[in-house]
Design a protein around this motif. Structure first.
Motif, PDB file in Angstrom:
ATOM      1  N   LEU A 492      42.672 -16.716  -6.742  1.00 64.29           N
ATOM      2  CA  LEU A 492      41.454 -17.662  -5.648  1.00 64.29           C
ATOM      3  C   LEU A 492      40.996 -16.056  -5.199  1.00 64.29           C
ATOM      4  N   GLU A 493      39.219 -16.034  -5.304  1.00 61.69           N
ATOM      5  CA  GLU A 493      38.361 -15.300  -4.945  1.00 61.69           C
ATOM      6  C   GLU A 493      37.817 -15.549  -3.246  1.00 61.69           C
ATOM      7  N   GLU A 494      37.919 -16.685  -4.002  1.00 63.65           N
ATOM      8  CA  GLU A 494      36.275 -17.465  -3.215  1.00 63.65           C
ATOM      9  C   GLU A 494      36.724 -18.535  -2.622  1.00 63.65           C
ATOM     10  N   PHE A 495      36.393 -18.972  -1.494  1.00 61.19           N
ATOM     11  CA  PHE A 495      36.791 -20.619  -0.455  1.00 61.19           C
ATOM     12  C   PHE A 495      35.802 -20.471   0.810  1.00 61.19           C
ATOM     13  N   ASP A 496      35.075 -21.830   0.229  1.00 67.20           N
ATOM     14  CA  ASP A 496      33.679 -22.207   0.857  1.00 67.20           C
ATOM     15  C   ASP A 496      34.078 -23.232   1.502  1.00 67.20           C
ATOM     16  N   ALA A 497      34.534 -23.411   2.547  1.00 64.09           N
ATOM     17  CA  ALA A 497      34.614 -25.179   3.366  1.00 64.09           C
ATOM     18  C   ALA A 497      33.435 -24.683   4.258  1.00 64.09           C
ATOM     19  N   SER A 498      32.793 -24.711   4.368  1.00 60.85           N
ATOM     20  CA  SER A 498      31.213 -24.165   5.073  1.00 60.85           C
ATOM     21  C   SER A 498      30.426 -25.832   5.579  1.00 60.85           C
TER      22      SER A 498
END
Length: 595
Positions: A492-498
């Motif tokens: 996993l390189e990107e995690f966006d939960a904004s």
């Protein structure tokens, strides 16, 4: 008696003369090849070093073929040998040479003019080297040449007029060079031409179609990746009755697509992408019964998608994205039972997505991004597409819940549902997609079971061991980030939960995601401490500014953010951690850090 003696003497003389001539010519060929060998500066496999020697008969040398009649060298084939150096001018002494193939090596420098002496040459192949200079004019002296391959070199300058004098030429490959200028009307002399490939050069001007029509046997015409301009004649395909492959993409062509496109039943691929074509897709395009590819993307085409395209039973690629097409996606596209790639993105298509396209078992890629599509996804969406790997349907007006059957498309690798109006729970069955690399659910209305519940779907995604990008941003998910976040894919390189209305704290387990480059948890209701375990995220880029100090465990992160921080942080390399505007997020005290 005297008469017989004279006859014997004459025959003996002829034999000796012939023997001497043969011996002399073999010696000439051998000398030329030794001179060629002397110009080789790199022979990593020792092909010439150990095999080409006086102790071996010349006709048994690697890459050499000799004619049975004259015992002269007729073919020199040293392709794929990784040889380096200059091409010796002495090759011009191989006067019986018919086939010269030096392709896929590392030859450099110019082609010597002496090669123009090879008047018997029919095949001349020097593709995939580092040869420079212009296309030599001596090519015009090779009066029997049929096949000329110059591709993947550094040839520059213009196409010499002498080339058009080789009226025996059937195939010219000169793509991926630096050739400029225009195509001369003198191309009309090449009446036997079947293949003309000068793609990826710097050609300009208009295409002299009326001259090209003289090449009535033309089958392959590649001029993509140049700077050619002008329009296409309406009768193009009528005048080239054997044309199968027409590649003109990445140019500056304009005007309407020829109506004769539908008149070529033997056509294989039409590629006109990324030009300036306008008008409609010809309605008779469905008559090109053998066509396997239509690539019209990146133009200014308008109108509807012709229903007749549904008759193209052999079609594998349909790419008409980035145009101004309107209307509905024809239900008839579901008849294309060999279709592999359907690319209709960034048009103004409306209506529902036809159920029929999800019954094409061969389909690999469906991209419908950036249209005005509405309605629900078919309840059986994943059941008839066992080979589907890419499904991009973001930036539309789709609604409803995500059918659990979507995970029956077990080969899904990239799934983008971004910026629609989907709602309901994120399916726990996403965890069945073991090849999944991208999951983009951003900017929808997905929710969780309750505002205080932990995200159960995130636990299911821990089974997706290839997952690299997970985007959940701008959904009213509420809930709490579960500890299982630390069990997500090691890739996993990107995690966006904004902007997901998340509560609670950031789990310490997030520090297990060692490949993470981007972490965005901004605009949520998080509280508590920044986990010290985040100091393990060596690839993470960027960091948020805080009024208080940053945990020392994060000081050793690797990339400098060009900002001014209070000492001692001004000397450290800080990464982008996209925790922008986090509310009430506290920084651990030295006690929590174990100091």
């Amino acid at each position: 008696m005297g008469y017989i003696l004279c006859i014997n003497l004459f025959l003996h003389y002829c034999f000796m003369a012939t023997f001497a001539m043969t011996a002399k010519n073999i010696t000439t060929d051998q000398s030329a090849l030794f001179q060629f060998k002397a110009h080789i500066t790199s022979d990593p496999y020792g092909v010439l070093a150990y095999n080409w020697s006086i102790s071996n008969p010349i006709c048994s040398w690697v890459g050499i073929s000799c004619g049975a009649r004259h015992e002269r060298v007729t073919a020199l084939n040293l392709s794929f040998m990784d040889l380096g150096g200059n091409i010796s001018p002495h090759l011009g002494n191989l006067s019986f040479l018919v086939n010269l193939d030096l392709s896929y090596n590392n030859f450099h420098g110019h082609l010597p003019n002496e090669l123009g002496q090879l008047r018997r040459l029919r095949v001349f192949s020097v593709g995939n080297n580092r040869i420079s200079g212009g296309i030599p004019g001596f090519i015009g002296l090779l009066s029997k040449l049929q096949n000329l391959q110059l591709e993947f070199n550094n040839f520059s300058g213009t196409i010499p007029d002498a080339l058009y004098n080789v009226t025996t030429l059937e195939a010219l490959w000169s793509y991926d060079n630096k050739i400029q200028g225009s195509i001369s009307p003198k191309i009309a002399k090449l009446t036997r031409l079947k293949i003309f490939d000068m793609a990826n050069n710097f050609l300009s001007g208009s295409i002299p179609w009326s001259s090209i029509y003289n090449s009535s046997s033309l089958q392959t015409f590649y001029l993509d990746g140049n700077s050619l301009s002008g329009s296409l004649p309406d009768d193009l395909c009528n005048c080239l009755p054997k044309l199968e492959w027409l590649f003109l993409h990445l140019n500056r062509l304009f005007g309407q697509l020829p109506r004769s496109l539908g008149n070529r039943s033997e056509a294989n691929i039409y590629s006109f992408a990324r030009n300036k074509f306008t008008g409609l897709i010809p309605q008779n395009i469905g008559n090109s019964s053998k066509i396997t590819g239509l690539a019209f993307s990146g133009n200014n085409l308008e109108g509807d998608i012709p229903q007749g395209i549904g008759k193209l039973k052999n079609l594998r690629i349909l790419s008409i994205a980035y145009n101004n097409l309107a209307g509905k996606i024809p239900e008839e596209l579901g008849n294309l039972q060999n279709l592999q790639s359907l690319h209709l993105s960034f048009n103004s298509l409306s209506g529902v997505i036809p159920v029929s396209i999800f019954n094409v078992s061969t389909i690999i890629n469906i991209s419908l991004v950036g249209n005005n599509l509405s309605g629900y996804l078919p309840s059986t969406i994943g059941q008839g597409v066992p080979n589907l790997k890419i499904l991009f349907i973001g930036l539309n007006e789709l609604t409803g819940t995500i059918p659990t059957s979507i995970t029956n498309a077990s080969k899904l690798t990239l799934l983008d549902l971004d910026r629609n109006s989907f709602y309901g729970l994120v399916p726990n069955t996403f965890g069945n997609l073991k090849y999944l690399k991208l999951l983009n659910l951003g900017s929808n209305n997905f929710t969780t079971e309750s505002p205080s519940a932990k995200w159960s779907f995130l636990s299911s995604l821990t089974n997706c061991r290839k997952l690299k990008i997970l985007l959940l941003n701008q959904n009213p998910l509420y809930g709490v980030i579960p500890l299982s976040i630390g069990n997500l894919s090691a890739n996993l390189e990107e995690f966006d939960a904004s902007n997901c209305k998340i509560r609670g704290s950031i789990p310490t387990e997030v520090g297990n995601l060692h490949s993470l480059i981007t972490l965005d948890l901004s605009e949520n209701d998080l509280n508590g401490f920044i986990p010290t375990s985040m100091g393990n995220l060596r690839n993470l880029q960027g960091f948020n500014k805080f009024n208080s100090s940053i945990p020392p465990s994060l000081w050793t992160l690797q990339y400098i953010l060009q900002e001014t921080f209070p000492p001692p942080l001004g000397a450290f390399k800080l990464l982008k951690l996209y925790l922008w505007q986090i509310i009430d997020l506290k920084v651990p005290s030295p006690t929590h850090l174990g100091h």
